[in-house]
Structures are given as C-alpha cells and as structure tokens.
Design an enzyme around this catalytic site. Structure first.
Site, short mmCIF file in Angstrom:
data_model
loop_
_atom_site.label_atom_id
_atom_site.label_comp_id
_atom_site.label_asym_id
_atom_site.label_seq_id
_atom_site.Cartn_x
_atom_site.Cartn_y
_atom_site.Cartn_z
N CYS A 70 5.92 -4.78 13.52
CA CYS A 70 5.95 -5.42 11.48
C CYS A 70 6.91 -4.95 11.36
O CYS A 70 7.51 -3.48 11.31
CB CYS A 70 4.88 -3.88 11.29
N ASN A 156 -1.22 -9.87 -2.45
CA ASN A 156 -2.37 -10.21 -1.88
C ASN A 156 -2.71 -10.00 -0.17
O ASN A 156 -1.95 -9.15 -0.16
CB ASN A 156 -1.45 -12.04 -0.45
N HIS A 169 1.28 -3.81 1.47
CA HIS A 169 2.74 -4.64 0.84
C HIS A 169 1.66 -5.16 -0.12
O HIS A 169 1.02 -5.91 -0.24
CB HIS A 169 3.48 -5.29 1.88
N GLN A 171 4.54 -8.37 -3.64
CA GLN A 171 5.55 -8.40 -3.65
C GLN A 171 6.49 -8.79 -5.39
O GLN A 171 5.23 -8.21 -6.29
CB GLN A 171 5.54 -10.43 -3.57
#
Length: 353
Positions: A70, A156, A169, A171
């Site tokens: 990752c 998202n 996470h 954005q």
C-alpha cells in the site's frame, strides 16, 4: 496541531499534521523517482457550459495493490511508500496521478490515519478533529494559488464507489473554476434572494429541515438530516447552525463539536443494512463557497453560501446498488427508491451504543 512541510523525491509537496507539538518529521524519500509528468487539460463543453478534465496519465495509477504494498502506509525498512516516515497522524501530499495540475488546478491526497485497516468512523474524536484542521489548512493554502477558484475536500469509501486504494484516505481537488453543482446552488440562491426581498436560501432550507421529521442528529452547533428531495437511497446533509461560507469560517465551538456528530453519523451509516453486511460504501463531500468573483450570480456574495457536508451511499438495499441509468445519466433526473422519511427513520433506528 503541528504542521511540517517537506518534499518527496519527485518534487511533490508532502505535509505532516501532528497532534503532538514535539513530533519530528525529518525522514527523506529514498525512492528513485523521476519528476511527475501530467497531461491534465480542461476542456469546456459548449452545449452544457461545464468543464471536463482530460487526464490520460491516470490510466497508469496504482490499482488495488496488496496490503503489504500500500503506497499510503508509512515506510518501513526496505518497503518505501508515499510517506517517508515510519508513522504519522494525518498526512497530505500532492497526488502522483492528479486529475488537475498546473494551470488546471491541483489534486491532493489526505491520509486520515497510518492504520491500514481502520476507517474514518474508527478514528477518535481527537484524530477526527485533526483531519478537520488539515482540511481547513489546505483550503486556506490552496485558495491562494492563482489558478484555484474552488476547493473541494471529499472522501470516497468502498470498492463499489471506485476506490482503488483501501487505506483510509480522502482527496482535495482545487478547481480553476466554479463547479457546476455549486453554480446551480448559487443561481438558486440568487433567484430566492430576489424573489423574497433578500432572504437567504440556505437559511430557509435549514429552518424547514429543523422543523421536519427527517432530522437524524442535532447538537448545539451542527445538525444532520435527510433532505426533502434526497437524490440517493441514503443521503444526509450536515450543516453548522451558524452559516459560514467555508471551513475557515467555523468557530472554535463548531470545530470542537464536529468530530462527535460526524463520527456518530458515519457509524450509523455502517449499521444501515444490518449486522454481517460489508462496510457501507459512501461519498462524503464538503461544499464550500468559491473563492473567485461571483458577478454572474446576481446579488449573491460569498457570505450567502452555506458550508455543508453531503454524505450518501450508492447501496439501496442489502446486496443491491443504485445505478445511474437512463434518466439519471442521460437527463440528470434522479429516481430515488427509498423515501427520504424512511431513510431518516432507519438512520435514527441504528444509533450506535
């Protein structure tokens, strides 16, 4: 909060946000990266009057890597990621595969926690408050870039939404224009202001929702409700009770209360479809006033806009998704299978213990 800005090997900016003032962030990016080359271009649709970002370089972005590869986890030993340090609280960095770049704006990634298996809902109130501080700081910094007119912070969550990295996470998109959805709100606000002799549309909507049966959560400074004309099966709007145009306008009391209300809302989202169901996929989107001039929206100023967060899922029932088919995709006319009143009732039923 302590903020530390540094650079990755290819020149992109990376910023650590720490809860402790004595945190030291001096790790360097040891990857042999070339300078990032992007092909982002904004094209305007002459019929619809909106803009489309053309970004062919994104075809090569990282896609569902295994957990031990990752890129959003901290670096460890010989496993080098986008975050050079071996730990972090919250970190923000320029996206390596941005939809917007240069004169076309900017895209950033916000990592909410170093724990790969966590979620935003699993954060403590202190951690969630730090994310809010990071969103606010980035909104401020990005608003000063000459190419930026609007800042959009969002998350998202879930493969059904299209997420390709499972690490928790979000954005931040910094657009070089006012987005079409915001423009629609501003035009509606301008029309309402003129027709009512100066009344604010957002205030009127909030007043009506507070008096109705679709309120989910209400604190001293925030309220969350299913809107009267919800587009999605389960959709919640969250407003500060004192109208402000953006995250920068929130006072200390609203900032302090936000984590408690928002975390409770996210935890209820994960309970909508019952025990044993996979985590609810969702989009969480902050709506902020543009920083550019608003002359095209007759009589409306930035202070007329109301900061709010919209949270919705594309799952309409257990094992079934809401697809944007002919009416939605072809004509932008939504058809909602779940009555907003029933959605609100369900979200009240699943209060976390």
């Amino acid at each position: 909060m302590k903020k530390t800005s540094t650079r990755l090997a290819d020149g992109r900016e990376l910023i650590y946000y720490d809860l402790r003032d004595d945190s030291v962030r001096d790790a360097t990016d040891r990857r042999p990266l070339d300078r990032t080359v992007t092909t982002s271009e904004i094209r305007r649709d002459p019929l619809l009057g909106d803009s489309v970002a053309i970004a062919s370089h994104r075809q090569g972005r990282t896609y569902h890597p295994p957990a031990d590869e990752c890129p959003l986890c901290p670096s460890a030993g010989d496993r080098l990621s986008e975050i050079p340090d071996s730990s972090y609280d919250v970190v923000v960095f320029e996206n390596r595969f941005p939809s917007l770049a240069g004169d076309s704006g900017r895209c950033e990634v916000v990592c909410f926690t170093s724990d790969h298996n966590a979620s935003f809902a699993a954060l403590s109130e202190e951690q969630a408050g730090l994310v809010l501080e990071a969103w606010t700081d980035r909104t401020s910094e990005l608003s000063h870039l000459p190419s930026v007119e609007q800042v959009f912070c969002f998350e998202n969550r879930g493969a059904e939404i299209g997420v390709t990295l499972q690490h928790p996470h979000g954005q931040i998109y910094a657009y070089p224009f006012t987005t079409p959805r915001t423009a629609l709100m501003l035009r509606s606000a301008a029309t309402h202001k003129e027709m009512t002799g100066g009344e604010n549309l957002f205030d009127a909507v909030l007043e009506r929702e507070l008096a109705d049966e679709r309120v989910i959560l209400e604190g001293e400074h925030w309220v969350a409700f299913v809107p009267y004309a919800a587009h999605w099966p389960y959709e919640v709007h969250m407003y500060p009770k004192r109208r402000v145009p953006d995250l920068l306008g929130l006072d200390e009391a609203a900032r302090t209360e936000f984590p408690k209300v928002y975390l409770e809302l996210l935890r209820r989202f994960d309970r909508i479809f019952g025990e044993g169901e996979p985590p609810t996929p969702y989009i969480a989107a902050w709506h902020q006033a543009p920083f550019g001039a608003l002359e095209e929206f007759d009589g409306v100023v930035r202070e007329d806009f109301a900061l709010h967060l919209e949270l919705f899922t594309i799952r309409r029932t257990s094992g079934k998704l809401k697809f944007l088919a002919g009416s939605e995709s072809g004509m932008n006319v939504f058809i909602n299978d779940v009555p907003p009143e029933r959605a609100a009732e369900r979200l009240r039923e699943v209060a976390s213990s």
